[in-house]
Scaffold this active site. Structure first.
Site, PDB file in Angstrom:
ATOM      1  N   ASP A  89       0.859  -1.170   0.000  1.00  0.00           N
ATOM      2  CA  ASP A  89       0.000   0.000   0.000  1.00  0.00           C
ATOM      3  C   ASP A  89       0.902   1.229   0.000  1.00  0.00           C
ATOM      4  OD1 ASP A  89      -2.216   1.573   0.003  1.00  0.00           O
ATOM      5  OD2 ASP A  89      -2.400   1.599   2.184  1.00  0.00           O
ATOM      6  N   ASP A 294      -8.117  -7.001   0.283  1.00  0.00           N
ATOM      7  CA  ASP A 294      -7.256  -7.099   1.458  1.00  0.00           C
ATOM      8  C   ASP A 294      -8.078  -6.552   2.592  1.00  0.00           C
ATOM      9  OD1 ASP A 294      -6.807  -4.108   0.703  1.00  0.00           O
ATOM     10  OD2 ASP A 294      -6.044  -4.347   2.736  1.00  0.00           O
ATOM     11  N   CYS A 332     -14.356 -26.917   9.513  1.00  0.00           N
ATOM     12  CA  CYS A 332     -13.058 -26.364   9.150  1.00  0.00           C
ATOM     13  C   CYS A 332     -11.976 -27.398   9.442  1.00  0.00           C
ATOM     14  CB  CYS A 332     -12.804 -25.092   9.962  1.00  0.00           C
ATOM     15  SG  CYS A 332     -11.183 -24.357   9.663  1.00  0.00           S
ATOM     16  N   CYS A 334      -8.655 -26.626   9.607  1.00  0.00           N
ATOM     17  CA  CYS A 334      -7.400 -25.946   9.938  1.00  0.00           C
ATOM     18  C   CYS A 334      -6.793 -26.561  11.197  1.00  0.00           C
ATOM     19  CB  CYS A 334      -7.618 -24.440  10.123  1.00  0.00           C
ATOM     20  SG  CYS A 334      -8.246 -23.948  11.735  1.00  0.00           S
ATOM     21  N   CYS A 337      -8.817 -25.897  14.411  1.00  0.00           N
ATOM     22  CA  CYS A 337     -10.070 -26.643  14.555  1.00  0.00           C
ATOM     23  C   CYS A 337      -9.840 -28.146  14.690  1.00  0.00           C
ATOM     24  CB  CYS A 337     -10.996 -26.332  13.383  1.00  0.00           C
ATOM     25  SG  CYS A 337     -11.596 -24.634  13.436  1.00  0.00           S
TER      26      CYS A 337
END
Length: 406
Positions: A89, A294, A332, A334, A337
């Site tokens: 940015d 983003d 989930c 991940c 989890c």
RNA sequence: GUGGCCGUAGCUCAGUCGGUAGAGUCCCAGAUUGUGAUUCUGGUUGUCGCGGGUUCGAGCCCCGUCGGCCACC
């Protein structure tokens, strides 16, 4: 950078960005790593969530450690050990977020450094110079993120300033990228992201001319937005971003702007909606032609115990989770989890343990990438509208639907 | 035994000249959109150790008492 449109479904687009450092499937979500780190995450962990590109920040890295220091250490990629593409940015958002500490002139913006109070001048030329020194794969124009609310006159003045700055950024950028741009950028480097050793990085920087994106401003005014876009396309950019959104306006206003301008963006270039947003924001924006996002929301909210799941938002801090042995999100897969209970995450949050921030961030990023994956599949599936309707009608797409445990 | 200090929210404490109580923390809830974020906002909780007295009115002044701590015998 090369942008390839793979499939279209209504205004929704499925595409691919190819950089010397790797490929980005779009629509894509970019985790925010302002200070050269996605807070609480190692780059390998971020990569593991499915993220293919990160956002870094000109303003913060320029102040600390300074872009020359980063350049001498091999560029931002090597410095932070992230070998994929990075978008930086320009500092334009800080024109808005640090509004109490700056003064805007035609030349640029004078800031009082939040680090030590030093007076610094950020101009379009300086911003581009810094972003190149950092080694950004996508360089953002320096803009003024128009505050909200703004009168049409204020929004026009701001938009016109950003447009003039856009042209100056283009000139400054081209002076730093002497080689032929566009299609030649990825010459011979292919889409391999694994430059694991890191030795090849400086070379890659040299052979990877960065892309420059312009930013559409104009507040909530359709006419100004169109005029802004018109000016930007006359200057010509590698990609087009929508700025000045998610600054306090309602969802209706945001969608109104997207409806007015989204599908009018140059079709052969990537479309980036800056700073957005909630899962439902992402789903809805893609329907209006957006390819890239983003947002700090998954990372910041994770650190504050605000977790996104297939069943809606879970505020893990709430006492309801104190003795809940279930995983955070049953759908989930991940690391968080798979291995921990809500009760444990609740405990870590109450104790303000660092691991809590890590596990929560990992999950939220994983969830966001999962949403993007579903979005891409839905566009490929050919009935994106149905996906949107379905998502918005589900708990995870709800406005504010805390998942209350049974 | 004598003298002194201290007893106020679950915890640590503040409370002015006497005007029926506050802070931090904890607890409960909320916010967060190109990160000035380990941040911010709101809310619940009181036999002011106990019993008398003085006073229009006492957490505060007086007497007694209970408990804790300290010093000295």
């Amino acid at each position: 950078m090369k942008f390839q449109l793979i499939q279209q479904c209504g205004h929704a687009r499925r595409g691919r960005l190819t950089f010397a450092r790797g490929t980005v499937e779009t629509p894509a979500f970019m985790p925010v790593g302002t200070y050269g780190t996605v807070k609480a995450m190692k780059p390998e962990e971020v990569r593991g969530t499915g993220a293919q590109i990160l956002l870094g920040n000109t303003f913060h890295l320029m102040l600390r450690p300074g872009e020359q220091a980063v350049r001498e250490l091999g560029g931002l990629h090597r410095f932070m050990h992230w070998d994929g593409p990075i978008l930086t940015d320009s500092g334009g958002f800080q024109v808005w977020s640090l509004s109490g500490l700056r003064k805007i002139t035609e030349e640029g913006v004078k800031f009082a450094s939040p680090v030590n109070g030093d007076r610094i001048l950020l101009t379009p030329e300086r911003s581009i110079e810094v972003q190149h020194a950092l080694g950004a794969d996508i360089v953002m124009q320096f803009d003024e993120c128009t505050p909200y609310p703004a009168t049409e006159q204020q929004a026009r003045k701001s938009m016109e300033l950003s447009a003039r700055w856009a042209a100056r950024c283009k000139t400054a950028h081209e002076a730093l990228v002497p080689e032929t741009r566009g299609g030649a950028s990825a010459r011979g480097l292919g889409p391999q992201p694994q430059a694991r050793g890191g030795q090849g990085l400086p070379l890659a920087v040299l052979e990877s001319p960065s892309a420059l994106f312009g930013i559409v401003q104009g507040g909530m005014y359709e006419g100004l937005r169109r005029e802004s876009l018109q000016r930007l396309t006359e200057t010509g950019f590698d990609g087009y971003a929508l700025g000045g959104l998610s600054v306090g306006e309602s969802e209706d206003e945001r969608l109104h702007v997207l409806d007015a301008i989204g599908h009018g963006l140059p079709p052969d270039r990537p479309h980036y909606l800056m700073g957005v947003g909630t899962p439902r924001d992402l789903v809805q924006a893609v329907a209006r032609g957006i390819d890239m996002f983003d947002c700090v929301m998954p990372t910041r909210n994770a650190r504050n115990g605000h977790l996104f799941t297939h069943a809606g938002v879970v505020r893990i801090r709430n006492s309801a989770h104190k003795t809940d042995g279930r995983p955070l999100d049953e759908r989930c897969d991940c690391y968080t989890c798979r291995n921990y209970s809500r009760a444990y995450l609740h405990h870590l949050d109450k104790c303000k343990e660092i691991l809590g921030a890590q596990l929560n961030t990992l999950h939220n990023l994983h969830y966001y990438q999962n949403v993007m994956q579903r979005i891409r599949a839905a566009v490929e599936g050919g009935d994106y509208a149905a996906f949107v309707a379905d998502f918005l009608g589900s708990p995870e797409g709800g406005q504010a639907s805390p998942a209350v445990p049974a």
